[in-house]
Design an enzyme around this catalytic site. Structure first.
Site, PDB file in Angstrom:
ATOM      1  N   TYR A 144       0.858  -1.200   0.000  1.00  0.00           N
ATOM      2  CA  TYR A 144       0.000   0.000   0.000  1.00  0.00           C
ATOM      3  C   TYR A 144       0.891   1.246   0.000  1.00  0.00           C
ATOM      4  O   TYR A 144       0.772   2.118  -0.868  1.00  0.00           O
ATOM      5  CB  TYR A 144      -0.922  -0.033   1.224  1.00  0.00           C
ATOM      6  CG  TYR A 144      -1.644   1.265   1.516  1.00  0.00           C
ATOM      7  CD1 TYR A 144      -2.732   1.670   0.748  1.00  0.00           C
ATOM      8  CD2 TYR A 144      -1.235   2.100   2.565  1.00  0.00           C
ATOM      9  CE1 TYR A 144      -3.396   2.862   1.019  1.00  0.00           C
ATOM     10  CE2 TYR A 144      -1.889   3.285   2.846  1.00  0.00           C
ATOM     11  CZ  TYR A 144      -2.974   3.667   2.068  1.00  0.00           C
ATOM     12  OH  TYR A 144      -3.620   4.847   2.335  1.00  0.00           O
ATOM     13  N   LYS A 148       1.476   4.046  -2.862  1.00  0.00           N
ATOM     14  CA  LYS A 148       1.032   5.426  -2.585  1.00  0.00           C
ATOM     15  C   LYS A 148       2.184   6.394  -2.887  1.00  0.00           C
ATOM     16  O   LYS A 148       1.964   7.513  -3.335  1.00  0.00           O
ATOM     17  CB  LYS A 148       0.579   5.595  -1.123  1.00  0.00           C
ATOM     18  CG  LYS A 148      -0.716   4.921  -0.745  1.00  0.00           C
ATOM     19  CD  LYS A 148      -1.958   5.439  -1.448  1.00  0.00           C
ATOM     20  CE  LYS A 148      -2.475   6.760  -0.974  1.00  0.00           C
ATOM     21  NZ  LYS A 148      -3.767   7.127  -1.666  1.00  0.00           N
TER      22      LYS A 148
HETATM   23  N1  NAI Z   1      -8.436   5.956   5.971  1.00  0.00           N
HETATM   24  C1  NAI Z   1      -7.270   6.486   6.341  1.00  0.00           C
HETATM   25  O1  NAI Z   1      -6.904   6.493   7.529  1.00  0.00           O
HETATM   26  C2  NAI Z   1      -6.372   7.083   5.311  1.00  0.00           C
HETATM   27  C3  NAI Z   1      -6.693   7.064   3.959  1.00  0.00           C
HETATM   28  N2  NAI Z   1      -5.863   7.647   3.053  1.00  0.00           N
HETATM   29  C4  NAI Z   1      -6.222   7.672   1.627  1.00  0.00           C
HETATM   30  O2  NAI Z   1      -7.506   8.245   1.508  1.00  0.00           O
HETATM   31  C5  NAI Z   1      -8.181   7.714   0.368  1.00  0.00           C
HETATM   32  C6  NAI Z   1      -9.565   7.288   0.762  1.00  0.00           C
HETATM   33  O3  NAI Z   1      -9.478   6.294   1.767  1.00  0.00           O
HETATM   34  P1  NAI Z   1     -10.756   5.707   2.491  1.00  0.00           P
HETATM   35  O4  NAI Z   1     -11.924   6.571   2.236  1.00  0.00           O
HETATM   36  O5  NAI Z   1     -10.342   5.403   3.866  1.00  0.00           O
HETATM   37  O6  NAI Z   1     -10.924   4.331   1.710  1.00  0.00           O
HETATM   38  P2  NAI Z   1     -12.228   3.596   1.187  1.00  0.00           P
HETATM   39  O7  NAI Z   1     -11.827   2.177   0.932  1.00  0.00           O
HETATM   40  O8  NAI Z   1     -13.387   3.812   2.094  1.00  0.00           O
HETATM   41  O9  NAI Z   1     -12.514   4.320  -0.197  1.00  0.00           O
HETATM   42  C7  NAI Z   1     -11.820   4.053  -1.367  1.00  0.00           C
HETATM   43  C8  NAI Z   1     -12.817   4.024  -2.526  1.00  0.00           C
HETATM   44  O10 NAI Z   1     -12.071   3.770  -3.730  1.00  0.00           O
HETATM   45  C9  NAI Z   1     -12.856   2.926  -4.544  1.00  0.00           C
HETATM   46  N3  NAI Z   1     -12.004   2.214  -5.491  1.00  0.00           N
HETATM   47  C10 NAI Z   1     -11.046   1.294  -5.207  1.00  0.00           C
HETATM   48  N4  NAI Z   1     -10.506   0.833  -6.336  1.00  0.00           N
HETATM   49  C11 NAI Z   1     -11.118   1.474  -7.364  1.00  0.00           C
HETATM   50  C12 NAI Z   1     -11.003   1.397  -8.783  1.00  0.00           C
HETATM   51  N5  NAI Z   1     -10.148   0.553  -9.364  1.00  0.00           N
HETATM   52  N6  NAI Z   1     -11.773   2.196  -9.520  1.00  0.00           N
HETATM   53  C13 NAI Z   1     -12.674   3.043  -8.947  1.00  0.00           C
HETATM   54  N7  NAI Z   1     -12.834   3.144  -7.607  1.00  0.00           N
HETATM   55  C14 NAI Z   1     -12.071   2.355  -6.832  1.00  0.00           C
HETATM   56  C15 NAI Z   1     -13.526   1.985  -3.574  1.00  0.00           C
HETATM   57  O11 NAI Z   1     -14.654   1.352  -4.125  1.00  0.00           O
HETATM   58  C16 NAI Z   1     -13.866   2.919  -2.418  1.00  0.00           C
HETATM   59  O12 NAI Z   1     -15.162   3.442  -2.544  1.00  0.00           O
HETATM   60  C17 NAI Z   1      -7.279   6.601  -0.168  1.00  0.00           C
HETATM   61  O13 NAI Z   1      -6.534   7.088  -1.240  1.00  0.00           O
HETATM   62  C18 NAI Z   1      -6.352   6.302   0.996  1.00  0.00           C
HETATM   63  O14 NAI Z   1      -5.105   5.836   0.547  1.00  0.00           O
HETATM   64  C19 NAI Z   1      -4.709   8.273   3.423  1.00  0.00           C
HETATM   65  C20 NAI Z   1      -4.346   8.306   4.734  1.00  0.00           C
HETATM   66  C21 NAI Z   1      -5.130   7.715   5.778  1.00  0.00           C
END
Ligand code: NAI
Ligand SMILES: CC(C)=CCC[C@@H](C)[C@H]1CC[C@H]2C3=C(CC[C@]12C)[C@@]1(C)CCC(=O)C[C@@H]1CC3
Length: 345
Positions: A144, A148
């Site tokens: 991951y 990233k």
């Molecule tokens: N949750 C956390 O603590 C942190 C999250 N992030 C980043 O924030 C962003 C959002 O994270 P979250 O909302 O927690 O994750 P999440 O898993 O809830 O949301 C990610 C979304 O991306 C969609 N997705 C995945 N692969 C896809 C594809 N091939 N095509 C289209 N859509 C796709 C999923 O269906 C999902 O709705 C990510 O980039 C993550 O790396 C960064 C730091 C901390």
């Protein structure tokens, strides 16, 4: 020659808008009068006036209709960090991000805001008040993080004033809040299985946990400050609650508020990390015959037992960022949103 219609600057697209952060971002953008189209591989909710486009971000032809007439794109899609599928991370976070950039250029999008992660500089060792100029992790702790890093480099390098295409990356850390599918659910699941009895290390390690609305606020500020003459073009920004807290105090506060006991017994960090490494190796070796997912991965143990908190001074200075919800209030609102995770529910 046909004149190109300049997209409205209140029209935007959110890639990954069905996810935890994405949905909070979409809701706030709609409240602020933006016209939003959502692109995701799944649809998790409905909102009046919102257009959903279902598809894989690696497919440019699927992406293009979602970006049509948008001047601004937020890219917050990623496979879940818990997955250890290297091929999936590389395909979505690296190849897919190349496709997103290409599609933005073709659709005439002017601004791209990437959700990166503060973990891009984390190697499992203490980071205290880390600034954005720390080098990327040379030995990223998992796939991951590895992907990233590449994703952030691609987006920042694509920033090009000549092409009228500006980019910026937001690096949040430890996002929590209502509807988070990870932090509180993993914590409660671990407690329900009787495994939340131990504190890894001496329990004094400080960490950033960031309430989701602050992360959304940081994204929108970045988008609205992204202009050709602005210092933020092509740069990463830490967005946190600016209130580092002891990892184990945060965990205990959430657990106790939901009716579970706080962990009390200490285990040496090095011992737990070694065991987690051994378990991970075992799970890799046995993969062809037996599939199991250890609760204690090396990454999780490192996150639970080291300092990792970051300065958001650059965001304060360049974006005028200030957290809008305190940690205390964020924890209260989060706990209230999970009645089904209370002990006995
Ligand atoms: N949750 C956390 O603590 C942190 C999250 N992030 C980043 O924030 C962003 C959002 O994270 P979250 O909302 O927690 O994750 P999440 O898993 O809830 O949301 C990610 C979304 O991306 C969609 N997705 C995945 N692969 C896809 C594809 N091939 N095509 C289209 N859509 C796709 C999923 O269906 C999902 O709705 C990510 O980039 C993550 O790396 C960064 C730091 C901390
Ligand atoms: C600050 C930050 C980056 C948090 C990220 C969220 C998750 C990585 C954590 C949410 C719940 C945490 C948790 C553990 C590790 C880190 C989390 C998954 C443990 C597995 C650590 C070892 C234990 O004793 C149990 C913990 C359960 C909760």
């Amino acid at each position: 020659m046909a004149t190109r219609v300049r997209p409205s600057n209140k029209r935007c697209a959110v890639i990954g808008g069905s996810g935890f952060l994405g949905r909070h971002l979409v809701e706030t953008l709609v409240d602020r009068g933006y016209s939003v189209s959502v692109f995701d591989i799944r649809q998790s909710y409905e909102l009046p006036g919102l257009t959903f486009h279902l598809g894989d971000l690696c497919d440019e032809q699927a992406l293009l209709p979602a970006l049509k007439n948008a001047s601004l794109v937020f890219h917050c899609a990623s496979p879940a960090p818990a997955s250890d599928d290297r091929e999936l991370f590389e395909r979505v976070n690296i190849q897919g991000t190349r496709t997103v950039i290409q599609a933005c250029l073709e659709a005439g999008v002017q601004k791209l805001v990437l959700t990166s992660s503060a973990s891009v500089v984390f190697e499992g060792k203490d980071i205290k008040n880390g600034q954005e100029d720390l080098p990327y992790a040379r030995k990223p702790i998992d796939y991951y993080t590895e992907t990233k890093i590449e994703q952030e480099k691609l987006v920042l390098q694509a920033c090009d004033r000549e092409k009228d295409f500006l980019t910026v990356a937001i690096r949040p850390h430890g996002i929590f809040g209502p509807r988070d599918p990870q932090l509180v659910p993993i914590l409660v699941d671990t407690a329900r299985r009787g495994k939340m009895k131990f504190i890894i290390g001496d329990g004094t390690n400080l960490v950033d946990f960031t309430f989701v609305e602050n992360v959304v606020h940081g994204h929108i500020l970045a988008a609205e400050n992204l202009r050709p003459n602005s210092p933020i073009c092509g740069k990463p920004y830490h967005i946190t609650n600016d209130e580092p807290v002891r990892f184990w105090d945060f965990m205990s506060e959430v657990l106790v508020a939901l009716g579970y006991a706080a962990p009390r017994f200490h285990l040496p960090y090095i011992l737990v990390y070694g065991l987690a490494l051994l378990l991970w190796l075992l799970s890799m070796i046995l993969r062809p015959v037996l599939s199991f997912k250890p609760t204690f991965t090396p990454m999780r143990v490192a996150l639970a037992g080291t300092h990792h908190y970051y300065s958001c001074d650059r965001a304060k200075q360049d974006l005028g960022y200030k957290p809008v919800v305190s940690l205390k209030e964020g924890i209260q609102r989060t706990v209230q949103s999970y009645p089904h995770l209370r002990k006995g529910a």
